[in-house]
Motif scaffolding. Structure first.
Motif, short mmCIF file in Angstrom:
data_model
loop_
_atom_site.label_atom_id
_atom_site.label_comp_id
_atom_site.label_asym_id
_atom_site.label_seq_id
_atom_site.Cartn_x
_atom_site.Cartn_y
_atom_site.Cartn_z
N SER A 54 0.86 -1.18 0.00
CA SER A 54 0.00 0.00 0.00
C SER A 54 0.90 1.23 0.00
N MET A 55 0.38 2.31 -0.57
CA MET A 55 1.15 3.55 -0.61
C MET A 55 0.35 4.65 0.07
N TYR A 56 1.08 5.55 0.73
CA TYR A 56 0.48 6.65 1.48
C TYR A 56 1.25 7.93 1.20
N ILE A 57 0.54 9.04 1.31
CA ILE A 57 1.21 10.33 1.26
C ILE A 57 1.11 10.93 2.65
N HIS A 58 2.22 11.43 3.12
CA HIS A 58 2.21 12.16 4.39
C HIS A 58 2.87 13.50 4.12
N LYS A 63 -1.07 25.59 2.90
CA LYS A 63 -1.97 26.65 3.36
C LYS A 63 -2.07 26.74 4.88
N THR A 64 -2.10 25.59 5.56
CA THR A 64 -2.38 25.57 7.00
C THR A 64 -1.25 25.00 7.85
N ASN A 65 -0.28 24.36 7.21
CA ASN A 65 0.79 23.63 7.90
C ASN A 65 0.22 22.52 8.78
N HIS A 66 -0.99 22.08 8.44
CA HIS A 66 -1.67 20.99 9.15
C HIS A 66 -1.32 19.67 8.45
N PRO A 67 -1.08 18.59 9.22
CA PRO A 67 -0.72 17.33 8.57
C PRO A 67 -1.88 16.71 7.79
N ALA A 68 -1.53 16.07 6.69
CA ALA A 68 -2.50 15.31 5.90
C ALA A 68 -1.90 13.93 5.66
N PHE A 69 -2.69 12.91 5.90
CA PHE A 69 -2.28 11.52 5.68
C PHE A 69 -3.27 10.93 4.70
N ILE A 70 -2.77 10.50 3.53
CA ILE A 70 -3.66 10.06 2.47
C ILE A 70 -3.24 8.69 1.93
N PRO A 71 -4.02 7.64 2.21
CA PRO A 71 -3.77 6.35 1.55
C PRO A 71 -4.09 6.50 0.06
N LYS A 144 -9.60 14.59 7.69
CA LYS A 144 -8.20 14.25 8.02
C LYS A 144 -7.36 14.17 6.76
N MET A 145 -7.88 13.53 5.73
CA MET A 145 -7.12 13.39 4.48
C MET A 145 -6.91 14.74 3.80
N LEU A 146 -7.90 15.61 3.87
CA LEU A 146 -7.76 16.93 3.25
C LEU A 146 -6.85 17.85 4.05
N GLY A 147 -6.52 17.44 5.26
CA GLY A 147 -5.64 18.25 6.10
C GLY A 147 -6.31 19.47 6.67
#
Length: 191
Positions: A54-58, A63-71, A144-147
């Motif tokens: 599986s691959m994920y983007i972290h 814009k917000t410096n908020h974390p986004a975690f996206i499978p 969460k995914m959209l950050g």
């Protein structure tokens, strides 16, 4: 954009490299929700693979410096895999200005006979509404995914479509199908 329009863009044979590239980047965003500013800064090392392939983007949103975690969904994974092995740059995609990107997207939409205004931000909305919410993904997960920093920001994407209402009511109808009185004024056949 709706499902048919996304599929039309994905399936269009393109012999012009700049349009093929912008199509890949746009479709990647349609299946990840990544904003243009974050696409430009997305490094290959921010795409992580696990032992199950599986691959994920972290990343942290520009814009917000908020974390986004996206499978990564299969459509985005295929595009990422192609670009990871391409070129020497640390960045996943070649970068062009937002203005040029939107001009190319307009051209791509014309070629694909899509009559609505297509900009890069449309991809983020497409991910939120067409890909996620219309397919039953909880809004908290989408947020969460959209950050996003809070759920209220995500609710702006949560316009309810006719299709979503219809599908949700089918699920509810199926759950309620055994709600029939055993006896009394209403007969089971009446329902």
């Amino acid at each position: 954009m709706n499902r048919q329009e996304i599929i039309r863009i994905m399936g269009k044979r393109l012999d012009i490299p700049r349009l093929a590239s912008i199509r890949d980047i746009f479709i990647f965003s349609c299946f990840t929700g990544i904003a243009y500013s974050d696409i430009c800064r997305l490094r290959k090392d921010q795409i992580i693979s696990d032992s199950g392939k599986s691959m994920y983007i972290h990343l942290y949103r520009t814009k917000t410096n908020h974390p986004a975690f996206i499978p990564l969904l299969p459509q985005a994974k295929k595009i990422a895999s192609f670009y990871i092995g391409k070129g020497e740059s640390e960045y996943l995609f070649p970068t062009i200005s937002n203005q040029k990107s939107n001009a190319y997207l307009k051209e791509l939409a014309d070629i694909c006979h899509i009559r609505k205004r297509v900009t890069f931000h449309v991809a983020r909305h497409t991910f939120a509404v067409t890909v996620c919410l219309e397919n039953g993904l909880p809004i908290e997960t989408l947020s969460k995914m959209l950050g996003h920093t809070n759920l209220k920001v995500t609710q702006a994407y949560a316009r309810i479509t006719y299709r979503k209402v219809t599908e949700d009511m089918k699920v509810l109808k199926n759950k309620l199908k055994d709600w029939k009185p055993e006896s009394g004024p209403m007969k089971s056949d009446d329902i």
